[in-house]
Structure formats: C-alpha cells, structure tokens
Design a protein around this motif. Structure first.
Motif, PDB file in Angstrom:
ATOM      1  N   VAL A 195       7.273   3.630 -13.659  1.00 48.22           N
ATOM      2  CA  VAL A 195       6.512   2.563 -13.009  1.00 48.22           C
ATOM      3  C   VAL A 195       5.222   2.377 -13.790  1.00 48.22           C
ATOM      4  O   VAL A 195       4.496   3.342 -14.042  1.00 48.22           O
ATOM      5  CB  VAL A 195       6.181   2.918 -11.550  1.00 48.22           C
ATOM      6  N   ALA A 196       4.943   1.152 -14.200  1.00 48.57           N
ATOM      7  CA  ALA A 196       3.705   0.840 -14.916  1.00 48.57           C
ATOM      8  C   ALA A 196       2.945  -0.231 -14.148  1.00 48.57           C
ATOM      9  O   ALA A 196       3.414  -1.360 -14.020  1.00 48.57           O
ATOM     10  CB  ALA A 196       4.004   0.376 -16.342  1.00 48.57           C
ATOM     11  N   ASP A 197       1.792   0.147 -13.599  1.00 46.15           N
ATOM     12  CA  ASP A 197       0.882  -0.816 -12.997  1.00 46.15           C
ATOM     13  C   ASP A 197      -0.194  -1.146 -14.022  1.00 46.15           C
ATOM     14  O   ASP A 197      -0.737  -0.244 -14.673  1.00 46.15           O
ATOM     15  CB  ASP A 197       0.232  -0.251 -11.737  1.00 46.15           C
ATOM     16  N   ALA A 212      -1.523   2.359 -15.695  1.00 48.11           N
ATOM     17  CA  ALA A 212      -1.205   3.597 -14.999  1.00 48.11           C
ATOM     18  C   ALA A 212       0.309   3.703 -14.954  1.00 48.11           C
ATOM     19  O   ALA A 212       0.968   2.944 -14.239  1.00 48.11           O
ATOM     20  CB  ALA A 212      -1.798   3.586 -13.593  1.00 48.11           C
ATOM     21  N   GLU A 213       0.850   4.613 -15.743  1.00 50.64           N
ATOM     22  CA  GLU A 213       2.305   4.734 -15.870  1.00 50.64           C
ATOM     23  C   GLU A 213       2.739   6.132 -15.466  1.00 50.64           C
ATOM     24  O   GLU A 213       2.105   7.125 -15.830  1.00 50.64           O
ATOM     25  CB  GLU A 213       2.726   4.441 -17.308  1.00 50.64           C
ATOM     26  N   LEU A 232      -6.383   0.399  -0.834  1.00 48.93           N
ATOM     27  CA  LEU A 232      -7.001   1.544  -1.511  1.00 48.93           C
ATOM     28  C   LEU A 232      -7.977   1.071  -2.585  1.00 48.93           C
ATOM     29  O   LEU A 232      -9.077   1.622  -2.737  1.00 48.93           O
ATOM     30  CB  LEU A 232      -5.926   2.436  -2.142  1.00 48.93           C
ATOM     31  N   LEU A 233      -7.590   0.048  -3.329  1.00 46.90           N
ATOM     32  CA  LEU A 233      -8.460  -0.517  -4.362  1.00 46.90           C
ATOM     33  C   LEU A 233      -9.741  -1.056  -3.737  1.00 46.90           C
ATOM     34  O   LEU A 233     -10.855  -0.791  -4.230  1.00 46.90           O
ATOM     35  CB  LEU A 233      -7.719  -1.633  -5.103  1.00 46.90           C
ATOM     36  N   ALA A 234      -9.611  -1.795  -2.639  1.00 53.75           N
ATOM     37  CA  ALA A 234     -10.788  -2.345  -1.959  1.00 53.75           C
ATOM     38  C   ALA A 234     -11.682  -1.231  -1.435  1.00 53.75           C
ATOM     39  O   ALA A 234     -12.921  -1.313  -1.516  1.00 53.75           O
ATOM     40  CB  ALA A 234     -10.349  -3.262  -0.820  1.00 53.75           C
ATOM     41  N   CYS A 235     -11.077  -0.178  -0.890  1.00 58.06           N
ATOM     42  CA  CYS A 235     -11.857   0.932  -0.345  1.00 58.06           C
ATOM     43  C   CYS A 235     -12.665   1.637  -1.424  1.00 58.06           C
ATOM     44  O   CYS A 235     -13.831   2.012  -1.204  1.00 58.06           O
ATOM     45  CB  CYS A 235     -10.937   1.923   0.355  1.00 58.06           C
ATOM     46  N   VAL A 244     -12.484  -0.489 -12.828  1.00 56.83           N
ATOM     47  CA  VAL A 244     -11.528   0.355 -13.542  1.00 56.83           C
ATOM     48  C   VAL A 244     -11.424   1.730 -12.883  1.00 56.83           C
ATOM     49  O   VAL A 244     -10.333   2.316 -12.795  1.00 56.83           O
ATOM     50  CB  VAL A 244     -11.892   0.473 -15.044  1.00 56.83           C
ATOM     51  N   GLU A 245     -12.536   2.245 -12.374  1.00 57.56           N
ATOM     52  CA  GLU A 245     -12.506   3.518 -11.655  1.00 57.56           C
ATOM     53  C   GLU A 245     -11.717   3.380 -10.358  1.00 57.56           C
ATOM     54  O   GLU A 245     -10.932   4.275  -9.999  1.00 57.56           O
ATOM     55  CB  GLU A 245     -13.931   3.979 -11.347  1.00 57.56           C
ATOM     56  N   ALA A 246     -11.918   2.270  -9.668  1.00 56.41           N
ATOM     57  CA  ALA A 246     -11.197   2.024  -8.422  1.00 56.41           C
ATOM     58  C   ALA A 246      -9.698   1.920  -8.674  1.00 56.41           C
ATOM     59  O   ALA A 246      -8.883   2.403  -7.869  1.00 56.41           O
ATOM     60  CB  ALA A 246     -11.719   0.748  -7.766  1.00 56.41           C
ATOM     61  N   PHE A 247      -9.331   1.293  -9.776  1.00 60.96           N
ATOM     62  CA  PHE A 247      -7.909   1.155 -10.136  1.00 60.96           C
ATOM     63  C   PHE A 247      -7.249   2.520 -10.291  1.00 60.96           C
ATOM     64  O   PHE A 247      -6.209   2.793  -9.673  1.00 60.96           O
ATOM     65  CB  PHE A 247      -7.787   0.346 -11.430  1.00 60.96           C
ATOM     66  N   TYR A 248      -7.840   3.396 -11.079  1.00 62.04           N
ATOM     67  CA  TYR A 248      -7.224   4.699 -11.313  1.00 62.04           C
ATOM     68  C   TYR A 248      -7.248   5.569 -10.060  1.00 62.04           C
ATOM     69  O   TYR A 248      -6.300   6.330  -9.803  1.00 62.04           O
ATOM     70  CB  TYR A 248      -7.900   5.405 -12.483  1.00 62.04           C
ATOM     71  N   ALA A 249      -8.305   5.460  -9.263  1.00 63.21           N
ATOM     72  CA  ALA A 249      -8.363   6.227  -8.017  1.00 63.21           C
ATOM     73  C   ALA A 249      -7.283   5.766  -7.049  1.00 63.21           C
ATOM     74  O   ALA A 249      -6.604   6.580  -6.402  1.00 63.21           O
ATOM     75  CB  ALA A 249      -9.744   6.092  -7.380  1.00 63.21           C
ATOM     76  N   ALA A 250      -7.103   4.444  -6.934  1.00 60.36           N
ATOM     77  CA  ALA A 250      -6.064   3.911  -6.055  1.00 60.36           C
ATOM     78  C   ALA A 250      -4.675   4.310  -6.536  1.00 60.36           C
ATOM     79  O   ALA A 250      -3.792   4.637  -5.727  1.00 60.36           O
ATOM     80  CB  ALA A 250      -6.188   2.388  -5.973  1.00 60.36           C
ATOM     81  N   GLU A 251      -4.468   4.296  -7.839  1.00 57.40           N
ATOM     82  CA  GLU A 251      -3.175   4.691  -8.402  1.00 57.40           C
ATOM     83  C   GLU A 251      -2.884   6.164  -8.107  1.00 57.40           C
ATOM     84  O   GLU A 251      -1.751   6.538  -7.773  1.00 57.40           O
ATOM     85  CB  GLU A 251      -3.166   4.439  -9.913  1.00 57.40           C
TER      86      GLU A 251
END
Length: 284
Positions: A195-197, A212-213, A232-235, A244-251
């Motif tokens: 899975v690649a987001d 994020a793969e 999760l991204l919004a939070c 970019v930090e929110a993206f990896y944390a949500a992933e």
C-alpha cells in the motif's frame, strides 16, 4: 491554571453501523486525545454491507450547527466528509471562508461508500462543485484511488495496479486540478501486495512528494478506514504538526489501527469495522 482543549470540528454524515462518518471521526479524535465537535450533514441507515437510506440534513440546520460550534470555540482543525447535497457544500464553503479561514481544513471528498452506494444526488454535479468551489479552500484533500479516477475522468479501477511512482504522478495531477495546498492520495484499494499513500504538497518551488509505503495487512475489518485516516491527519495538525509531520503520524496510527483490527468478527459482511477503540492503541 485553566487549560484550553485541543479540538477538531468534523462535518460529515452519520453512520448507524458506527464504523464510518461522524462516528469514526469521533473515535479517531479520541485516540489522538483531541476533542471532537460535530456538524451532521446526513443521517444514513447502513450496515457494513450496504446503505439502505440517506436523509440529507437541511442546509440551514447544517449552518446552525456550525455557528453553534464556533459560539463556544474556534476549532484547531476541521475535517469535512460527506456533503449529502450541493446546498450543504455551499454552506460549508462559506463557513470556511468567513469563519475559519486560518484553520487547517482536511476535505475527504466522499462520493460513494465501499458498498458502491452513491452518496451524492448527482456525482457529476458534485465533482464539479468540489473542483470549482470547495477543494481550493482545503489545506489537504484526501481522495482514495476510485475518487481520484472519478475526478480525472478515468474508469473507477484505473489506478488499482499502479506502483508508487505512478501514484505519485496522479497525486501531482490532483494537486494542480484541486488548487489546494496538498493532496493525500490514499492507496489502500490497490490490487498490489503493498500500500502506497502519497502526499503531494505545494511549495514555493512547486511540489514536494512524500510516500508512506508498507506491505498490505491481511485484514477485512476496514469499514471507515478512509474517514479515520483523514481525521487523524486533521487531529495532528490541530495539535500543531506541520503537514508532512501530520501525514507520517497519521500513516503510523492508521497502520496500528488496521493491525489491531485483524482476527475478530463484526456483523455479517466481509467489511467489518475498524477496531479503533482497542485499549492498547491509547498508548500510541
């Protein structure tokens, strides 16, 4: 000393199965230790197998909910899910412009449910409204592969076998099409073993992409995954993280949630709900 709650506002439909929509958003926010306020755009009768009824909430009632929320507190971030009607979408667009213009806004452009049920009166009109009016107001837009195909005028299964480089190209195209600050292309519906987001983020120089793969997790309890990831991204942004930090944390968190959702049964479909309330996840 009194402490201010970190909050998000989720604007979305209600899911009677408890797996997606407003219910999923509240659970995801709780997991992130963020307080969720809500504005309901539609009431749905649904199970994990199918949606049997949708009742859009009148746009003036949606507007009243939004105004009531900000009477108490301006949210630290906003997540927008199911619109249910163009009128509701216009109400939300005005709210973003006039009341929360400095707040991060994540828009999950929900067009259909996993069951295939159309969640808008007219998909074509909804797509045009999203592109021309609502999505340019977003900090981040989070389409899945099927939604990405709809927006680009391609068959629904067009991108199912794309690799990470091809998906990165699609995310870049969507960023230009949507005219927003970032696109998070959710690759969970791929037919591949991984899975690649992809996060395509607008910069002063153009666009930077992050991927994020990870190996696909063998789990069929995935009802509400898209709603949950967007929330999760919004939070994370509500708590002050850069995009970019929110993206990896949500992933990271959505992977933990899916891992915790294996090996149990819920309902009678092959699409059970996420186990967001697993006790151990509270320690993330």
């Amino acid at each position: 000393m009194r402490m201010r709650l970190t909050t998000i506002l989720t604007i979305a439909g209600s899911d009677s199965s408890g797996g997606a929509g407003i219910q999923a958003d509240i659970k995801a926010a709780d997991l992130c230790h963020v307080y969720a306020m809500t504005a309901v755009t539609a009431v749905t009768a649904q199970s994990t197998s199918a949606i049997s009824a949708i009742l859009p909430v009148a746009s003036d009632v949606v507007e009243s909910q939004l105004n009531a929320v900000i009477d108490d507190q301006i949210p630290d971030a906003v997540k927008v899910g199911m619109l249910a009607s163009i009128e509701n979408g216009e109400t939300i667009a005005r709210f973003i412009e006039n009341s929360i213009s400095c707040v991060p806004v994540v828009i999950d452009p929900v067009l259909s449910a996993t069951s295939g049920k159309d969640l808008s009166v007219s998909t074509d009109h909804t797509i045009q409204f999203y592109k021309g009016r609502l999505l340019p107001l977003a900090t981040a837009v989070t389409p899945n592969l099927k939604e990405a195909a709809f927006f680009l005028g391609e068959p629904a299964d067009k991108f199912e076998n794309y690799n990470r480089n091809e998906l990165t190209d699609i995310a870049r195209k969507l960023l230009e099409l949507f005219k927003c600050k970032a696109v998070i292309l959710k690759g969970g519906h791929t037919a591949n073993d991984t899975v690649a987001d992809v996060a395509a983020i607008r910069t002063a120089q153009g666009c930077e992409c992050h991927v994020a793969e990870s190996p696909k997790i063998d789990c069929h309890n995935l009802h509400g995954t898209g709603c949950t990831l967007s929330t999760l991204l919004a939070c994370e942004m509500a708590k002050g993280a850069r995009l970019v930090e929110a993206f990896y944390a949500a992933e990271h968190t959505i992977k933990k949630i899916i891992e915790a959702s294996r090996g149990y049964e819920y309902g009678h479909s092959y699409n059970g709900v996420l186990n967001t309330n697993n006790y151990n996840l509270k320690k993330i």
